[in-house]
Write a protein that holds these residues in place. Structure first.
Motif, mmCIF file in Angstrom:
data_model
loop_
_atom_site.group_PDB
_atom_site.id
_atom_site.type_symbol
_atom_site.label_atom_id
_atom_site.label_comp_id
_atom_site.label_asym_id
_atom_site.label_seq_id
_atom_site.Cartn_x
_atom_site.Cartn_y
_atom_site.Cartn_z
ATOM 1 N N ASN A 158 5.314 -7.684 -7.375
ATOM 2 C CA ASN A 158 4.256 -7.468 -8.366
ATOM 3 C C ASN A 158 2.996 -8.150 -7.850
ATOM 4 O OD1 ASN A 158 3.707 -8.801 -11.720
ATOM 5 N ND2 ASN A 158 2.828 -7.002 -10.802
ATOM 6 N N ASN A 159 2.285 -7.430 -6.950
ATOM 7 C CA ASN A 159 1.154 -8.034 -6.254
ATOM 8 C C ASN A 159 -0.023 -7.094 -6.113
ATOM 9 O OD1 ASN A 159 3.672 -9.596 -5.037
ATOM 10 N ND2 ASN A 159 1.882 -10.864 -4.715
ATOM 11 N N ASP A 160 -1.210 -7.678 -6.002
ATOM 12 C CA ASP A 160 -2.414 -6.937 -5.645
ATOM 13 C C ASP A 160 -2.373 -6.667 -4.137
ATOM 14 O OD1 ASP A 160 -5.466 -6.976 -4.692
ATOM 15 O OD2 ASP A 160 -5.404 -6.407 -6.810
ATOM 16 N N PRO A 161 -2.920 -5.537 -3.680
ATOM 17 C CA PRO A 161 -2.926 -5.271 -2.235
ATOM 18 C C PRO A 161 -3.492 -6.428 -1.401
ATOM 19 C CG PRO A 161 -3.589 -3.294 -3.416
ATOM 20 C CD PRO A 161 -3.452 -4.387 -4.447
ATOM 21 N N GLU A 162 -4.448 -7.180 -1.968
ATOM 22 C CA GLU A 162 -5.046 -8.306 -1.232
ATOM 23 C C GLU A 162 -4.020 -9.365 -0.849
ATOM 24 O OE1 GLU A 162 -8.344 -9.951 -3.334
ATOM 25 O OE2 GLU A 162 -9.632 -8.205 -2.974
ATOM 26 N N HIS A 163 -2.942 -9.487 -1.649
ATOM 27 C CA HIS A 163 -1.938 -10.518 -1.388
ATOM 28 C C HIS A 163 -1.119 -10.234 -0.128
ATOM 29 C CE1 HIS A 163 -1.926 -11.194 -6.037
ATOM 30 N NE2 HIS A 163 -2.997 -11.693 -5.449
ATOM 31 N N PHE A 164 -1.238 -9.018 0.416
ATOM 32 C CA PHE A 164 -0.438 -8.630 1.574
ATOM 33 C C PHE A 164 -1.082 -9.035 2.897
ATOM 34 C CE2 PHE A 164 1.512 -6.146 -1.708
ATOM 35 C CZ PHE A 164 2.815 -5.914 -1.279
ATOM 36 N N GLY A 165 -2.240 -9.699 2.836
ATOM 37 C CA GLY A 165 -2.958 -10.114 4.052
ATOM 38 C C GLY A 165 -2.087 -10.761 5.118
ATOM 39 N N PRO A 166 -1.194 -11.718 4.756
ATOM 40 C CA PRO A 166 -0.365 -12.376 5.781
ATOM 41 C C PRO A 166 0.680 -11.465 6.417
ATOM 42 C CG PRO A 166 -0.461 -13.684 3.741
ATOM 43 C CD PRO A 166 -1.016 -12.335 3.422
ATOM 44 N N LEU A 167 0.820 -10.220 5.924
ATOM 45 C CA LEU A 167 1.846 -9.301 6.446
ATOM 46 C C LEU A 167 1.234 -8.200 7.317
ATOM 47 C CD1 LEU A 167 3.995 -9.080 3.196
ATOM 48 C CD2 LEU A 167 4.522 -10.393 5.254
ATOM 49 N N GLU A 168 0.097 -8.503 7.931
ATOM 50 C CA GLU A 168 -0.554 -7.545 8.831
ATOM 51 C C GLU A 168 0.382 -7.201 10.000
ATOM 52 O OE1 GLU A 168 -4.399 -7.503 11.821
ATOM 53 O OE2 GLU A 168 -4.508 -8.752 10.012
ATOM 54 N N GLY A 169 0.488 -5.917 10.306
ATOM 55 C CA GLY A 169 1.310 -5.478 11.433
ATOM 56 C C GLY A 169 2.804 -5.674 11.240
ATOM 57 N N PHE A 170 3.241 -5.723 9.978
ATOM 58 C CA PHE A 170 4.632 -6.090 9.652
ATOM 59 C C PHE A 170 5.528 -4.887 9.386
ATOM 60 C CE2 PHE A 170 7.839 -7.868 6.631
ATOM 61 C CZ PHE A 170 8.273 -8.960 7.368
ATOM 62 N N PHE A 171 4.938 -3.765 8.928
ATOM 63 C CA PHE A 171 5.737 -2.656 8.385
ATOM 64 C C PHE A 171 5.821 -1.457 9.338
ATOM 65 C CE2 PHE A 171 4.215 -5.066 4.729
ATOM 66 C CZ PHE A 171 5.404 -5.266 4.032
ATOM 67 N N ASP A 172 7.014 -0.851 9.387
ATOM 68 C CA ASP A 172 7.221 0.373 10.170
ATOM 69 C C ASP A 172 6.626 1.592 9.476
ATOM 70 O OD1 ASP A 172 9.106 -0.494 12.434
ATOM 71 O OD2 ASP A 172 10.049 -1.348 10.657
ATOM 72 N N LEU A 173 6.551 1.543 8.156
ATOM 73 C CA LEU A 173 5.972 2.639 7.365
ATOM 74 C C LEU A 173 5.323 2.042 6.122
ATOM 75 C CD1 LEU A 173 5.826 5.828 6.727
ATOM 76 C CD2 LEU A 173 7.780 5.393 5.264
ATOM 77 N N VAL A 174 4.111 2.471 5.844
ATOM 78 C CA VAL A 174 3.431 2.102 4.590
ATOM 79 C C VAL A 174 3.064 3.397 3.870
ATOM 80 C CG1 VAL A 174 1.400 1.016 3.542
ATOM 81 C CG2 VAL A 174 2.546 -0.097 5.474
ATOM 82 N N VAL A 175 3.503 3.501 2.614
ATOM 83 C CA VAL A 175 3.175 4.654 1.764
ATOM 84 C C VAL A 175 2.237 4.181 0.667
ATOM 85 C CG1 VAL A 175 4.107 6.357 0.144
ATOM 86 C CG2 VAL A 175 5.381 5.799 2.218
ATOM 87 N N VAL A 176 1.110 4.878 0.520
ATOM 88 C CA VAL A 176 0.178 4.570 -0.569
ATOM 89 C C VAL A 176 -0.080 5.850 -1.362
ATOM 90 C CG1 VAL A 176 -2.045 3.594 -1.246
ATOM 91 C CG2 VAL A 176 -0.946 2.802 0.861
ATOM 92 N N ASP A 177 0.522 5.933 -2.543
ATOM 93 C CA ASP A 177 0.210 7.018 -3.474
ATOM 94 C C ASP A 177 -0.889 6.455 -4.367
ATOM 95 O OD1 ASP A 177 0.533 9.541 -4.684
ATOM 96 O OD2 ASP A 177 1.714 8.639 -6.278
ATOM 97 N N ALA A 178 -2.131 6.711 -3.977
ATOM 98 C CA ALA A 178 -3.260 5.961 -4.529
ATOM 99 C C ALA A 178 -3.605 6.374 -5.958
ATOM 100 C CB ALA A 178 -4.476 6.168 -3.629
ATOM 101 N N PRO A 179 -4.014 5.398 -6.794
ATOM 102 C CA PRO A 179 -4.546 5.750 -8.117
ATOM 103 C C PRO A 179 -5.744 6.678 -7.921
ATOM 104 C CG PRO A 179 -4.474 3.345 -7.803
ATOM 105 C CD PRO A 179 -4.153 3.978 -6.486
ATOM 106 N N CYS A 180 -5.786 7.784 -8.667
ATOM 107 C CA CYS A 180 -6.821 8.786 -8.408
ATOM 108 C C CYS A 180 -7.316 9.410 -9.714
ATOM 109 C CB CYS A 180 -6.293 9.860 -7.458
ATOM 110 S SG CYS A 180 -5.002 10.884 -8.207
ATOM 111 N N SER A 181 -8.228 10.380 -9.571
ATOM 112 C CA SER A 181 -8.849 11.004 -10.752
ATOM 113 C C SER A 181 -7.924 12.009 -11.438
ATOM 114 C CB SER A 181 -10.158 11.697 -10.354
ATOM 115 O OG SER A 181 -9.896 12.675 -9.372
#
Length: 458
Positions: A158-181
């Protein structure tokens, strides 16, 4: 379905995108009822008896000819399937057609859990998923759906995207289903039409850039980034491809399509390369409006591998040492791949293959749930959790009792009802051999341990 007028600015935008003749078809399509679709949990056996047709780009997705009362179907509470919009199930085709390597995945805006449960199924026991949701109430719904799915390979945060800063280059796949209009939801949700405006599109675009400015850095070298919206306009779609490729080093990825699927491929020239996006229009496909793009991180980008923490410390989690973890797996007759942690004396199990990743994540993110919570131990006996009941882990040593549909609904309502012939102690309750939860037979009465906050109120 009553027709509601479309905003004038939206009409202008769609005319530019589609042309007059096709726009008329689009308008007609969004004033017809939506199609109901589900995706099966391949780790739980469920025989589909409703009239259905397969979703072309999925091996586990089906359109239903009529919408049943899902709330009153015990199988959905057992995690046998998920009600998911057909267009978004396209991620399954992306994973399999690109043969995306399994490993550590992130679903950054995950609630209510459709894409997360899909990613969890793809990973199986070969990876770990971080399913994140910034809004606390929605994170709770996400947690419930991950528990029901039952694969035990996910961490809910349960985090804001900003909290992921220390995990740069950590993930094999990142999925973002972005909040949209929400333009793609105009058929399903007529209120979305009333809330739409050019200002809201611009607001959403700015928010998406803030999210993607963080997300773009989280993918490791040769990893994949999947960005999607349920909207049509270029500002929230193609412009985001341009923004990402200007900020980060990504390579284009093209998805193989069948022409009969009627998915529109779009291309964007940026940074001297051609990138691809895929649009789902409701007059061309049976699903709702959707846009998706896939990119591959450059092989020169950063890779962060988690390091062994000599002395793991956490404000509320306690690590169970490897020897004791192994003994617990033996005692519970699991497969020996488990690593355990305790929280408030309750044992949680994850795969030991992903323990270092889990420890790294737990140092930086707010955990809502992880792995499978097994329960508390009293001397040699276990007080089992609902989470263990719904997981695909074995429940050796516990008798089970099969309920009829009527009895199962009473159980899910957390009502007391007569069950004769039960053995004394904890009993696993099943419906069509799908575990639903626990009861405890005390001899003079039977206690229903279905979680109070999950009970059917309908």
């Amino acid at each position: 379905m009553p027709e509601t007028n479309l905003p004038i600015d939206f009409e202008s935008q769609m005319l530019e995108l589609l042309g007059q003749a096709e726009f008329e078809q689009f308008k007609e399509a969004i004033n017809t009822p939506s199609h109901t679709s589900i995706r099966l949990n391949s780790a739980k056996f469920f025989l589909l008896t409703w009239a259905n047709t397969p979703i072309s780009w999925s091996s586990t997705g089906f359109f239903l000819e009529e919408r049943p009362s899902f709330t009153l179907d015990p199988a959905i509470h057992a995690g046998a399937y998920y009600v998911q919009e057909a267009s978004s199930i396209f991620i399954e085709h992306i994973l399999h057609s690109l043969n995306i390597p399994k490993g550590i995945y992130l679903d950054l805006a995950a609630a209510p859990g459709g894409k997360s449960t899909l990613l969890s199924s793809y990973l199986g026991n070969e990876g770990m998923l971080v399913a994140n949701e910034v809004i606390q109430s929605r994170a709770q719904i996400l947690k419930e759906n991950i528990i029901k799915w039952g694969l035990g390979n996910a961490i809910v945060t349960n985090n804001d995207p900003e909290h992921f800063g220390p995990l740069e280059g950590f993930f094999d796949l990142v999925v973002v289903d972005a909040p949209c209009s929400g333009e793609g939801m105009f058929r399903k949700d007529p209120q979305a039409r009333e809330e739409w405006s050019i200002d809201n599109v611009q607001l959403c675009s700015a928010r998406q850039k803030r999210i993607m400015d963080q997300a773009g850095a989280l993918v490791k070298a040769d990893g994949y980034l999947v960005y999607s919206t349920c909207t049509f306009n270029e500002q929230e779609n193609e412009e985001m491809i341009r923004f990402l490729t200007e900020e980060f080093s990504y390579e284009p990825v093209r998805i193989p399509l069948e022409s009969t699927w009627n998915i529109r491929e779009t291309s964007v020239e940026t940074e001297g390369k051609t990138f691809y996006g895929y649009r789902f229009f409701p007059h061309l496909v049976k699903g709702e409006g959707f846009f998706i793009t896939v990119m591959k991180r450059s092989s020169e980008a950063y890779i962060q591998e988690p390091k062994r923490i000599k002395d793991f410390k956490h404000p509320y989690l306690k690590e169970v040492w490897n020897r004791e973890s192994s003994d617990l797996d033996d005692e519970l007759r699991f497969d020996g791949s488990g690593k355990y942690y305790t929280l408030n004396d309750s044992y949680f199990r994850i795969s030991k293959d992903w323990n270092l990743h889990f420890q790294k994540i737990s140092q930086h993110l707010s955990l809502k749930y992880f792995g499978v919570e097994i329960g508390k131990k009293q001397k040699r006996d276990w007080i089992p959790t609902h989470e263990w009941a719904l997981s695909i882990l074995p429940k050796h040593g516990f008798p089970s009792h099969e309920l009829s549909e009527t009895e199962a609904i009473e159980f899910l309502r957390k009502n007391d009802f007569e069950i004769s012939g039960l053995p004394i102690g904890w009993v696993l309750i099943t419906f069509k051999n799908l575990p639903l939860g626990w009861v405890k037979n005390l001899g003079n009465r039977v206690n229903n341990y279905y979680p109070k906050e999950w009970r059917i109120r309908m």
